[in-house]
Design a protein around this motif. Sequence first.
Motif, PDB file in Angstrom:
ATOM      1  N   LYS A 165      72.233  45.227 -23.642  1.00 12.79           N
ATOM      2  CA  LYS A 165      73.293  44.750 -22.749  1.00 12.79           C
ATOM      3  C   LYS A 165      74.394  45.792 -22.540  1.00 12.79           C
ATOM      4  N   ASP A 166      74.129  47.018 -22.969  1.00 14.00           N
ATOM      5  CA  ASP A 166      75.125  48.083 -22.856  1.00 14.00           C
ATOM      6  C   ASP A 166      74.966  48.781 -21.507  1.00 14.00           C
ATOM      7  N   ILE A 167      75.783  48.397 -20.546  1.00 14.25           N
ATOM      8  CA  ILE A 167      75.655  48.949 -19.195  1.00 14.25           C
ATOM      9  C   ILE A 167      76.111  50.408 -19.134  1.00 14.25           C
ATOM     10  N   TYR A 168      76.983  50.814 -20.055  1.00 11.89           N
ATOM     11  CA  TYR A 168      77.487  52.191 -20.045  1.00 11.89           C
ATOM     12  C   TYR A 168      76.380  53.176 -20.428  1.00 11.89           C
ATOM     13  N   THR A 169      75.751  52.930 -21.574  1.00 11.29           N
ATOM     14  CA  THR A 169      74.725  53.866 -22.018  1.00 11.29           C
ATOM     15  C   THR A 169      73.464  53.775 -21.163  1.00 11.29           C
ATOM     16  N   ARG A 170      73.194  52.608 -20.591  1.00 11.69           N
ATOM     17  CA  ARG A 170      72.020  52.444 -19.731  1.00 11.69           C
ATOM     18  C   ARG A 170      72.149  53.228 -18.442  1.00 11.69           C
ATOM     19  N   THR A 171      73.353  53.350 -17.918  1.00 11.72           N
ATOM     20  CA  THR A 171      73.545  53.994 -16.616  1.00 11.72           C
ATOM     21  C   THR A 171      74.000  55.452 -16.705  1.00 11.72           C
ATOM     22  N   ILE A 172      74.626  55.843 -17.837  1.00 10.32           N
ATOM     23  CA  ILE A 172      75.199  57.179 -17.927  1.00 10.32           C
ATOM     24  C   ILE A 172      74.422  58.095 -18.869  1.00 10.32           C
ATOM     25  N   ASP A 173      73.875  57.529 -19.946  1.00  6.76           N
ATOM     26  CA  ASP A 173      73.245  58.350 -20.970  1.00  6.76           C
ATOM     27  C   ASP A 173      71.727  58.388 -20.816  1.00  6.76           C
ATOM     28  N   PHE A 174      71.126  59.579 -21.026  1.00  9.46           N
ATOM     29  CA  PHE A 174      69.684  59.733 -20.826  1.00  9.46           C
ATOM     30  C   PHE A 174      68.949  60.221 -22.081  1.00  9.46           C
ATOM     31  N   HIS A 175      69.587  60.110 -23.242  1.00 15.73           N
ATOM     32  CA  HIS A 175      68.907  60.459 -24.481  1.00 15.73           C
ATOM     33  C   HIS A 175      67.861  59.392 -24.812  1.00 15.73           C
ATOM     34  N   GLU A 176      66.702  59.831 -25.252  1.00 11.56           N
ATOM     35  CA  GLU A 176      65.649  58.886 -25.602  1.00 11.56           C
ATOM     36  C   GLU A 176      66.074  58.064 -26.811  1.00 11.56           C
ATOM     37  N   GLU A 177      65.920  56.768 -26.718  1.00  6.41           N
ATOM     38  CA  GLU A 177      66.342  55.886 -27.800  1.00  6.41           C
ATOM     39  C   GLU A 177      65.269  55.786 -28.882  1.00  6.41           C
ATOM     40  N   ASP A 178      65.722  55.627 -30.121  1.00 10.45           N
ATOM     41  CA  ASP A 178      64.813  55.383 -31.244  1.00 10.45           C
ATOM     42  C   ASP A 178      64.713  53.895 -31.546  1.00 10.45           C
ATOM     43  N   ARG A 179      65.735  53.159 -31.167  1.00  7.93           N
ATOM     44  CA  ARG A 179      65.732  51.715 -31.380  1.00  7.93           C
ATOM     45  C   ARG A 179      66.583  51.052 -30.308  1.00  7.93           C
ATOM     46  N   ARG A 180      66.076  49.961 -29.747  1.00  4.36           N
ATOM     47  CA  ARG A 180      66.852  49.168 -28.798  1.00  4.36           C
ATOM     48  C   ARG A 180      67.182  47.838 -29.445  1.00  4.36           C
ATOM     49  N   VAL A 181      68.444  47.464 -29.399  1.00  2.00           N
ATOM     50  CA  VAL A 181      68.888  46.234 -30.061  1.00  2.00           C
ATOM     51  C   VAL A 181      69.583  45.316 -29.063  1.00  2.00           C
ATOM     52  N   ASP A 182      69.750  44.083 -29.462  1.00  2.00           N
ATOM     53  CA  ASP A 182      70.335  43.072 -28.584  1.00  2.00           C
ATOM     54  C   ASP A 182      71.850  43.044 -28.749  1.00  2.00           C
ATOM     55  N   CYS A 183      72.549  43.961 -28.053  1.00  2.00           N
ATOM     56  CA  CYS A 183      74.009  43.977 -28.122  1.00  2.00           C
ATOM     57  C   CYS A 183      74.570  44.725 -26.925  1.00  2.00           C
ATOM     58  N   GLY A 184      75.885  44.597 -26.740  1.00  2.00           N
ATOM     59  CA  GLY A 184      76.584  45.305 -25.684  1.00  2.00           C
ATOM     60  C   GLY A 184      77.311  46.521 -26.236  1.00  2.00           C
ATOM     61  N   HIS A 185      78.095  47.172 -25.398  1.00  2.00           N
ATOM     62  CA  HIS A 185      78.723  48.441 -25.778  1.00  2.00           C
ATOM     63  C   HIS A 185      79.730  48.294 -26.916  1.00  2.00           C
ATOM     64  N   PHE A 186      80.329  47.122 -27.048  1.00  2.00           N
ATOM     65  CA  PHE A 186      81.387  46.946 -28.040  1.00  2.00           C
ATOM     66  C   PHE A 186      80.925  46.179 -29.277  1.00  2.00           C
ATOM     67  N   ASN A 187      79.608  45.995 -29.427  1.00  2.00           N
ATOM     68  CA  ASN A 187      79.115  45.136 -30.507  1.00  2.00           C
ATOM     69  C   ASN A 187      78.168  45.813 -31.491  1.00  2.00           C
ATOM     70  N   TYR A 188      78.023  47.109 -31.425  1.00  2.00           N
ATOM     71  CA  TYR A 188      77.070  47.802 -32.292  1.00  2.00           C
ATOM     72  C   TYR A 188      77.391  47.624 -33.774  1.00  2.00           C
ATOM     73  N   LEU A 189      78.641  47.664 -34.119  1.00  2.00           N
ATOM     74  CA  LEU A 189      79.024  47.687 -35.528  1.00  2.00           C
ATOM     75  C   LEU A 189      78.839  46.352 -36.233  1.00  2.00           C
ATOM     76  N   ILE A 190      78.619  45.305 -35.487  1.00  2.00           N
ATOM     77  CA  ILE A 190      78.405  44.000 -36.111  1.00  2.00           C
ATOM     78  C   ILE A 190      76.960  43.529 -35.946  1.00  2.00           C
ATOM     79  N   ASN A 191      76.094  44.437 -35.513  1.00  2.00           N
ATOM     80  CA  ASN A 191      74.697  44.102 -35.301  1.00  2.00           C
ATOM     81  C   ASN A 191      73.895  44.350 -36.587  1.00  2.00           C
ATOM     82  N   ASN A 192      73.317  43.307 -37.135  1.00  2.00           N
ATOM     83  CA  ASN A 192      72.597  43.416 -38.407  1.00  2.00           C
ATOM     84  C   ASN A 192      71.340  44.272 -38.303  1.00  2.00           C
ATOM     85  N   GLU A 193      70.704  44.271 -37.127  1.00  2.00           N
ATOM     86  CA  GLU A 193      69.498  45.071 -36.947  1.00  2.00           C
ATOM     87  C   GLU A 193      69.799  46.566 -37.096  1.00  2.00           C
ATOM     88  N   ILE A 194      70.969  46.973 -36.605  1.00  2.00           N
ATOM     89  CA  ILE A 194      71.382  48.367 -36.725  1.00  2.00           C
ATOM     90  C   ILE A 194      71.634  48.719 -38.187  1.00  2.00           C
TER      91      ILE A 194
END
Length: 207
Positions: A165-194
């Motif tokens: 749900k991170d519209i910033y990294t989806r539209t601006i960043d092109f680095h290949e991801e190692d993991r995709r998680v269910d969160c937005g741009h401001f919620n990474y630090l509270i995501n248990n999967e991360i």
Amino acid sequence: MRNFRKYLKKLQELDIEDTLIGKGRTVILISGSSNYESAALSYEQKEFLKIFEEYGYKIIDSNFPYNKKFENKKYDDVSIIRASISNIIYYIHTLYNRDFQKEIRRHMKFLMDREDIIVVSQSSGLNMLKILNRDNLDRIKIFALGPVATGRRKTENMTVIKGKKDIYTRTIDFHEEDRRVDCGHFNYLINNEIKEKICEELQKDKN
């Protein structure tokens, strides 16, 4: 822009001998800035970094520039709108302001000869890291959470995690991801999967 000029002048006046970074296994967090007068970490950032204590890492309780003479205790919880504007301005300066780039290199000099540091980057923090020497960065373990940075190439020990749900990294960043998680741009630090992913990586290193 006037606030950023004041911030840059302060960086230029700081002595890097006053760095908060000492010897030994260390973890630091680097991100853009929503408050140019303080490098204090938020409660969520502090809680997230506690993951690394279990693996013997010392936490640096400050964002860039990691300096004893730059305010790093008082955290100002600004609005999302103000934070977004400040971070956009910060991001632009990482790209085009040579004086700021020089200060990033100067204050991050401690990374150049270290192999026992872990860097957690948020948003444009990865862009700041990429200003540094590529060969040195290849030795450092980096966890890039929701990166907003130029280019595609990853360093050797970089783990990129992006939110569905991170519209910033989806539209601006092109680095290949190692993991995709269910969160937005401001919620990474509270995501248990991360947190689980990071613990897996740290456990591998420990073994």
